[in-house]
Design a protein around this motif. Sequence first.
Motif, PDB file in Angstrom:
ATOM      1  N   ASP A   1       0.794  -1.234   0.000  1.00 22.34           N
ATOM      2  CA  ASP A   1       0.000   0.000   0.000  1.00 22.34           C
ATOM      3  C   ASP A   1       0.826   1.284   0.000  1.00 22.34           C
ATOM      4  OD1 ASP A   1      -2.394  -1.510   0.026  1.00 22.34           O
ATOM      5  OD2 ASP A   1      -2.283  -1.669   2.211  1.00 22.34           O
ATOM      6  N   GLN A   2       2.136   1.171  -0.084  1.00 22.16           N
ATOM      7  CA  GLN A   2       2.996   2.355  -0.141  1.00 22.16           C
ATOM      8  C   GLN A   2       3.576   2.456  -1.553  1.00 22.16           C
ATOM      9  OE1 GLN A   2       3.155   4.494   2.344  1.00 22.16           O
ATOM     10  NE2 GLN A   2       2.085   3.190   3.808  1.00 22.16           N
TER      11      GLN A   2
ATOM     12  N   ASN B   1       0.308   6.890  -0.466  1.00 22.81           N
ATOM     13  CA  ASN B   1      -0.442   5.645  -0.409  1.00 22.81           C
ATOM     14  C   ASN B   1      -1.909   5.940  -0.688  1.00 22.81           C
ATOM     15  OD1 ASN B   1      -1.562   6.464   2.093  1.00 22.81           O
ATOM     16  ND2 ASN B   1      -1.312   4.459   2.977  1.00 22.81           N
TER      17      ASN B   1
END
Length: 155
Positions: free
Chosen positions: A59-60, A80
């Motif tokens: 998610d980054q 993100n």
Amino acid sequence: MKTQLTEMNDEEFDQYLEYFIPDYAKDLSDNFMIPYEKALGESEDLMATLLPDRQNSADQHIRNIYSPEDDKNIGVLWYNIQAESNKAYIYHILIHEAFRKRGIASLVLKDLEDAAKSAGVTSMGLNVFGNNPGAQRVYEKLGYRPASMAMGKRI
């Protein structure tokens, strides 16, 4: 100028960390009036927490900002997407010194906004430190408004 977001390799990520950790620690120290050594520890802890798998952390999105015109990386964008709230959060945008004051940050953020909107994102957020009026002006021009404010005083 046209830019592209490209994935970082391990060496590029290491260089980014070398820059980001002490720079963020300085911002924490200056803005929250805590000793630099404590701020450095907090900066290191943040990176370990948010990026346990480095540039491949779930998610980054940590990307180079690449300029085809110059055939080089001219900065970094870290963000993100929080799917559960349809929100994008920008952790850091860095334009290398030689490329600043050309509207590149605005261009990159507008491109990210367009891509996020197409993906169903309905809001974007970020943090800007009080001692960075240049960045504050850029964000305000792009429509960002304060959501909260931390204040401090040295005694």
